[in-house]
Design an enzyme around this catalytic site. Structure first.
Site, PDB file in Angstrom:
ATOM      1  N   GLN A 168      45.760  35.994  28.916  1.00 42.39           N
ATOM      2  CA  GLN A 168      44.822  34.913  29.177  1.00 42.39           C
ATOM      3  C   GLN A 168      43.839  34.735  28.029  1.00 42.39           C
ATOM      4  O   GLN A 168      43.055  33.789  28.035  1.00 42.39           O
ATOM      5  CB  GLN A 168      44.036  35.193  30.461  1.00 42.39           C
ATOM      6  N   PHE A 203      45.784  35.890  37.093  1.00 36.89           N
ATOM      7  CA  PHE A 203      44.771  36.222  38.106  1.00 36.89           C
ATOM      8  C   PHE A 203      43.647  37.106  37.555  1.00 36.89           C
ATOM      9  O   PHE A 203      42.960  37.783  38.319  1.00 36.89           O
ATOM     10  CB  PHE A 203      45.404  36.901  39.323  1.00 36.89           C
ATOM     11  N   GLU A 218      43.348  39.112  31.302  1.00 34.99           N
ATOM     12  CA  GLU A 218      42.227  38.616  30.508  1.00 34.99           C
ATOM     13  C   GLU A 218      41.858  39.617  29.417  1.00 34.99           C
ATOM     14  O   GLU A 218      41.741  39.261  28.251  1.00 34.99           O
ATOM     15  CB  GLU A 218      41.019  38.337  31.390  1.00 34.99           C
ATOM     16  N   ARG A 223      28.283  38.729  38.803  1.00 35.43           N
ATOM     17  CA  ARG A 223      28.763  37.616  39.626  1.00 35.43           C
ATOM     18  C   ARG A 223      28.738  37.975  41.103  1.00 35.43           C
ATOM     19  O   ARG A 223      28.508  37.107  41.956  1.00 35.43           O
ATOM     20  CB  ARG A 223      30.158  37.168  39.187  1.00 35.43           C
ATOM     21  N   PHE A 277      36.358  36.984  40.007  1.00 33.99           N
ATOM     22  CA  PHE A 277      35.532  38.017  39.372  1.00 33.99           C
ATOM     23  C   PHE A 277      34.850  38.828  40.481  1.00 33.99           C
ATOM     24  O   PHE A 277      35.513  39.304  41.382  1.00 33.99           O
ATOM     25  CB  PHE A 277      34.553  37.347  38.416  1.00 33.99           C
ATOM     26  N   THR A 319      29.485  33.799  32.930  1.00 35.71           N
ATOM     27  CA  THR A 319      28.117  34.321  32.953  1.00 35.71           C
ATOM     28  C   THR A 319      27.690  34.829  31.579  1.00 35.71           C
ATOM     29  O   THR A 319      26.503  35.020  31.348  1.00 35.71           O
ATOM     30  CB  THR A 319      27.981  35.432  34.007  1.00 35.71           C
ATOM     31  N   ALA A 339      37.273  32.289  34.727  1.00 37.29           N
ATOM     32  CA  ALA A 339      36.041  31.736  35.298  1.00 37.29           C
ATOM     33  C   ALA A 339      36.227  30.310  35.815  1.00 37.29           C
ATOM     34  O   ALA A 339      35.257  29.567  35.935  1.00 37.29           O
ATOM     35  CB  ALA A 339      34.898  31.784  34.281  1.00 37.29           C
ATOM     36  N   GLU A 353      39.400  29.449  41.162  1.00 37.61           N
ATOM     37  CA  GLU A 353      38.889  30.625  41.880  1.00 37.61           C
ATOM     38  C   GLU A 353      38.241  30.343  43.231  1.00 37.61           C
ATOM     39  O   GLU A 353      38.452  31.100  44.183  1.00 37.61           O
ATOM     40  CB  GLU A 353      37.894  31.365  40.981  1.00 37.61           C
TER      41      GLU A 353
END
Length: 785
Positions: free
Chosen positions: A208, A239, A243, A321, A355, A452, A521, A722
């Site tokens: 990702q 998912f 990442e 988060r 997250f 964030t 995100a 998400e």
């Protein structure tokens, strides 16, 4: 009726919309994933030797038998890595290979490159390693008790929670342990590295975040970043699991590829993937809430401890988060929310769809259920009473809720789902049914959209228009099945006023769009779509300027619509016009860039605007439970999701359906377990149960909330990846409601997350015990009277 092209579908409004750009390829098997790429004759395969201890010093390593195993070409330890062995995404501590110590079971200690994966896997088992073990921390509650954290604690405060708590009519105090989740993507972690003639390397990555793979590969090889090219065409699911931790595979393959001057593939078998890569964080939450006799929350104090694992990875953002979403849809005038980054000697947990948001939302909804039982009201009424609305519109971290959407959305779903009539029918059923009990819950979601980490809120794109009128788009986002490529193509086609089929979106490559943020995100379309739109608009403005000069018309007389270019009173086809522009030396290529406006969070003050906007939604779930066994079935689900002005409603609805089922799986069947040594025991499809088609409710209705985004996003759309996952929380709350009906809702019995049939059975037992104790108490009271 005209025949539609094969890649178009018709919406309810009879408007042709593109299908997912790879839908047919997925179904027919024509879609090329990394493991489908033909192998080179001299390609090597990787396996790693893993730690068998959770926390230990390595005393000795003997790899003689490994090196002599048939098919083995190379074996490396940390000392053989030419550059920096640290492959951490943010801070430090994530080593490509362990050095002198290990800090979780499954940590790679050495790597083998062999002529086949089978040979590599068999060879690593022959290693002789001795350890000096240390006491391991395995539970986040223990990490809190021992003050063992991967990062400093952060606290958000508003009002005076302690003073308001003391004045509250009622108080409740308890804790909730929420387990994590295995990503279980269809395509496991995989990378292929091909060295080039200049000492650099190309990496095909199922990632990702190709830019991070590029940066870390350069780091471990001690090369300039420009000598590494990373390409991602598609992933078979991500998912969040791809990442940050996908970079490890690219780095390992690259080191061995450059070292051996040949292509190297590193594909983790499913069990290795489940043992060696991080999950959704477990959270242990303790809470104290004060509320009025009517059920309005006046004070809240939360301690949220994330099970981060052995290193930080992305845990700082995950815990943040979770804290930012501990209010969910509810106004908290007086609150103290503390987030702890618990260090445990387990694999470092990582990003997962939502997250940390789902952990905060579930905590909020659990508290609402408990308040409802305490004051004797329907939980929906408690939700509406506490919901953000005019006059109650500021979050604990100081961001104002500028769109007054939540209450209207909740009430719309309440009406369309016939919630009140169904509640009466369920109450009647439960009174007359001794063994089967039904449950019902309507839960909302308010989910903040933006990274964030402020610097990640940027996107880039590159757009070329060719002389035949076809368009090529490159952007920094990655396609993992969510339809990002399709949406970006639609955005560019709309910008130019041309047919969608003229636009081709190419693989994500670090040599086309540099320094791109991860596709995460829920910001993929927001960032990359706006960047592509910026590039397209730049080219279109050049075309406008050319038309004004060449045809002697005013700017307003120029337009492109349905592949036709209007030039005052004249017109011509788009391809013809583009060729004319080329012949007159008009640049038909442009980069595009976008950075999210307005956002900023002052960590020291714990105040600010971490999100550009909020995506909202609500779901109603109905369940039926067998009180003798805890077995249950989800019978009906109704969903209303706020996606702004949808770019592609079919893709959005598909994302909502998939996210809901994944969220339902997280809270019902997907139970992660470790033994007392720190070894994960749910390490294969045989002992980890994801939801199947049989678990999807027969009645599943999804509708889109008809309101454009108030913020200036791409075509006023909203993120959809998400937020709908948290709609699955309504299933958990419905199960909790069914269990509470056993004791006439006088108690909301503790229910584990996930609510497996065993967990539901234990909750029912608790409700029955409470009811029996209440009856004894009443009998004693009546006798005394």
């Amino acid at each position: 009726m005209r025949k539609l092209p094969n890649n178009l579908v018709t919406s309810n409004q009879d408007k042709a919309l593109p299908m997912h750009e790879s839908a047919t390829k997925h179904v027919t098997g024509q879609a090329i994933y990394i493991d489908d790429v033909p192998e080179w004759p001299n390609e090597l395969h990787v396996a790693t030797g893993k730690s068998t201890e959770a926390f230990a010093d390595i005393v000795s390593i003997n790899l003689d038998k490994v090196m002599s195993y048939p098919g083995v070409v190379d074996v490396i330890l940390q000392a053989d890595i030419p550059g920096d062995p640290d492959v951490s995404p943010v801070l430090s501590g994530d080593m490509l290979l362990a050095g002198d110590f290990v800090h979780y079971i499954g940590q790679p200690i050495f790597a083998v490159a062999a002529t086949s994966l089978r040979a590599a896997k068999q060879a690593v088992e022959l290693a002789e390693i001795t350890y000096q073990t240390n006491a391991a921390t395995l539970h986040p509650k223990d990490a809190l008790a021992r003050q063992e954290f991967v990062l400093p604690t952060h606290t958000i405060q508003c009002g005076d929670a302690q003073a308001a708590m003391a004045k509250a009519d009622y108080q409740l105090e308890s804790d909730l342990y929420i387990k994590g989740q295995e990503h279980f993507y269809l395509e496991g972690q995989i990378s292929v590295a091909i060295p080039n003639e200049d000492g650099g390397v190309q990496v095909l990555a199922s990632s990702q975040h190709p830019a991070e793979v590029q940066k870390l590969v350069a780091r471990v090889l001690d090369l300039p970043v420009a000598q590494v090219l990373v390409e991602t065409r598609r992933m078979g699911g991500g998912f969040g699991g791809k990442e940050s931790q996908a970079a490890t595979l690219g780095c390992m393959a690259a080191v061995l590829a450059v070292r051996n001057h040949c292509p190297v593939k590193y594909r983790m078998p499913r069990q290795d993937d489940m043992v060696q890569t991080g999950k959704r964080h477990d959270f242990w939450n303790s809470y104290q809430v004060g509320f009025t006799q009517q059920g309005e929350i006046v004070a809240a104090q939360y301690d949220m401890v994330g099970k981060c694992g052995c290193t930080a990875d992305l845990s700082d953002g995950v815990v943040d988060r979770a804290m930012f979403h501990a209010d969910n849809a509810y106004f908290l005038a007086n609150a103290r929310i503390s987030g702890y980054r618990g260090k445990t000697h387990t694999v470092s947990n990582t990003a997962f769809r939502g997250f940390g948001g789902p952990k905060g939302v579930l905590l909020a909804e659990n508290i609402i259920e408990e308040i409802a039982c305490k004051v004797g009201k329907d939980a929906l009424d408690i939700r509406k009473l506490n919901c953000y609305q005019e006059g109650k519109d500021t979050t604990p971290y100081g961001q104002k809720i500028e769109e007054d959407v939540l209450l209207a959305l909740i009430e719309q779903l309440e009406n369309t789902s016939d919630y009140r009539a169904r509640r009466e029918a369920i109450n009647d059923f439960n009174q007359h049914s001794p063994f089967l009990k039904k449950g019902l819950a309507l839960t909302p979601v308010k989910f903040g959209i933006s990274f964030t980490s402020k610097h990640l809120n940027q996107g880039g794109a590159l757009v070329h228009v060719y002389t035949d009128g076809s368009v090529h788009v490159s952007h920094g986002g990655t396609e993992m099945g969510q339809g990002l490529y399709t949406k970006v193509a639609q955005i560019v086609a709309k910008a130019f006023g041309i047919d969608y089929q003229r636009v081709n979106v190419g693989s994500t490559r670090t040599d086309k769009v540099p320094n791109a943020s991860p596709t995460a995100a829920s910001a993929g379309t927001d960032l990359n779509g706006m960047a592509a739109l910026d590039a397209a608009n730049t080219i279109k403005e050049r075309l406008r300027e050319f038309a004004v000069e060449h045809f002697a018309i005013v700017a307003e007389a120029f337009a492109i619509e349905d592949d036709v270019v209007t030039l005052g009173s004249d017109s011509m086809g788009f391809p013809e016009f583009i060729k004319l522009a080329y012949m007159n030396r008009v640049s038909l290529s442009s980069t595009g860039f976008y950075k999210t406006p307005k956002i900023g969070y002052d960590r020291k003050a714990a105040k600010g605007r971490p999100f550009l906007y909020f995506a909202n939604g609500a779901s109603v779930s109905e369940v039926i439970v067998d009180t003798l066994t805890g077995e249950y079935k989800v019978t009906q689900v109704d969903i209303l999701q706020d996606v702004g002005d949808s770019i592609n409603s079919h893709i959005d609805i598909g994302q909502i359906e998939g996210a809901f089922v994944q969220g339902m799986g997280w809270l019902t069947s997907e139970e992660l377990s470790w033994d007392d040594k720190g070894r994960i025991t749910t390490n294969s499809p045989a002992n980890y149960k994801i939801p199947t088609s049989a678990d999807v409710p027969e009645k599943l209705t999804v509708k889109l909330f008809d309101r454009a985004n108030g913020e200036e996003t791409v075509y006023r759309s909203k993120a959809v990846g998400e937020p709908p996952l948290m709609l699955g929380i309504s299933v958990w709350c419905a199960l909790k409601d069914a269990c509470a009906s056993v004791c006439d809702h006088e108690l909301s019995p503790p229910l584990a997350a996930p609510a497996t049939p065993e967990a539901v059975y234990y909750a029912i037992q608790a409700a029955q015990a409470f009811k029996a104790q209440s009856l004894v108490g009443k009998e004693v009271q009546e006798a005394s009277v």
